[in-house]
Design a protein around this motif. Structure first.
Motif, short mmCIF file in Angstrom:
data_model
loop_
_atom_site.label_atom_id
_atom_site.label_comp_id
_atom_site.label_asym_id
_atom_site.label_seq_id
_atom_site.Cartn_x
_atom_site.Cartn_y
_atom_site.Cartn_z
N THR A 1 -0.90 -3.60 19.48
CA THR A 1 -1.84 -2.90 18.61
C THR A 1 -1.42 -1.44 18.38
O THR A 1 -1.55 -0.92 17.27
N GLU B 1 -4.91 -10.86 10.26
CA GLU B 1 -5.78 -10.95 11.43
C GLU B 1 -5.23 -10.11 12.59
O GLU B 1 -5.94 -9.28 13.15
N VAL B 2 -3.97 -10.32 12.93
CA VAL B 2 -3.41 -9.64 14.10
C VAL B 2 -3.26 -8.14 13.85
O VAL B 2 -3.44 -7.34 14.77
N GLU C 1 -8.80 -16.00 18.66
CA GLU C 1 -9.16 -15.64 20.04
C GLU C 1 -7.91 -15.48 20.91
O GLU C 1 -7.80 -14.52 21.67
N ALA D 1 -2.65 -9.66 21.82
CA ALA D 1 -2.49 -8.31 21.28
C ALA D 1 -2.76 -7.25 22.34
O ALA D 1 -2.30 -6.11 22.21
N ASN D 2 -3.48 -7.62 23.39
CA ASN D 2 -3.81 -6.66 24.45
C ASN D 2 -2.99 -6.87 25.72
O ASN D 2 -3.37 -6.39 26.78
N SER E 1 3.57 -8.51 18.11
CA SER E 1 2.30 -9.11 17.68
C SER E 1 2.54 -10.61 17.50
O SER E 1 3.59 -11.01 17.01
N SER F 1 -5.32 -6.43 12.01
CA SER F 1 -6.67 -5.86 12.00
C SER F 1 -7.13 -5.44 13.40
O SER F 1 -8.02 -4.61 13.53
N TYR F 2 -6.51 -5.98 14.45
CA TYR F 2 -6.87 -5.59 15.81
C TYR F 2 -6.47 -4.15 16.10
O TYR F 2 -6.92 -3.58 17.09
N SER F 3 -5.63 -3.56 15.26
CA SER F 3 -5.17 -2.18 15.46
C SER F 3 -6.09 -1.17 14.81
O SER F 3 -5.78 0.02 14.78
N ASP F 4 -7.21 -1.61 14.28
CA ASP F 4 -8.19 -0.73 13.63
C ASP F 4 -7.56 0.14 12.54
O ASP F 4 -7.71 1.36 12.53
N LYS G 1 -5.98 -12.36 19.80
CA LYS G 1 -6.60 -11.11 20.27
C LYS G 1 -6.23 -10.84 21.73
O LYS G 1 -5.93 -9.70 22.10
#
Length: 171
Positions: free
Chosen positions: A160, A80-81, A139, A145-146, A55, A83-86, A142
């Motif tokens: 994530t 923040e980073v 941005e 992260a993908n 991450s 949180s992208y993993s739900d 995110k």
């Protein structure tokens, strides 16, 4: 929590305490972050990469004035980073409790330095996306992260997915 800076980035972490713990080169810790920076338009862009999940936290325009708040920015970046993993915010809070205070550490794992440098090169390719009006760069984070990464395992993984798996272990 350990921050493992390169020699180049050490002056940005001058207010941090040094840890007595030496991290072994084969240990990929969820609580360790490699740090490096690059310069764009005469401004330092700090990049921290988690040793286990890869991450990435991207902080723009770190200078003498705002490096005093670097711990706060790093924590905001981790929130923040992750949180992208739900995952629920409760699990992120558990991460901070287990990680402890932020300290500087060192190791000799060249693979993680290389991964951090590859992430920096990726950011440089889309440097027009850096928003200098804010320090945290959600941005770009995110997008990173993908991006699938491959370390010592033969499979690719997304940060994530690794974060979600590791945070679920904290329950």
């Amino acid at each position: 929590m350990n921050i493992i800076p390169t020699k180049k980035v050490l002056p940005l972490f001058s207010s941090f305490t040094n840890s007595d713990i030496q991290i072994s080169s084969d240990e990929h810790s969820f609580y360790s972050w490699h740090a490096n920076y690059f310069t764009l338009n005469r401004k330092k862009i700090l990049v921290l990469v988690n040793d286990l999940s890869f991450s990435s936290i991207v902080l723009a325009d770190i200078n003498a004035k705002n490096k005093k708040e670097l711990i706060t920015y790093i924590k905001m970046g981790i929130e923040e980073v992750f949180s992208y993993s739900d995952v629920p915010t409760v699990q992120i809070k558990k991460y901070f409790l287990k990680a402890g205070r932020i300290e500087l550490s060192s190791n000799d794992n060249r693979a993680l330095v290389t991964i951090a440098n590859n992430i920096i090169q990726r950011i440089k390719c889309c440097s027009e996306d850096i928003d200098f009006s804010t320090i945290l760069q959600p941005e770009i984070m995110k997008v990173l992260a993908n991006v699938p990464f491959k370390s010592q395992s033969p499979n690719f993984s997304f940060s994530t997915e690794v974060v979600k798996r590791e945070l679920n272990k904290l329950m």
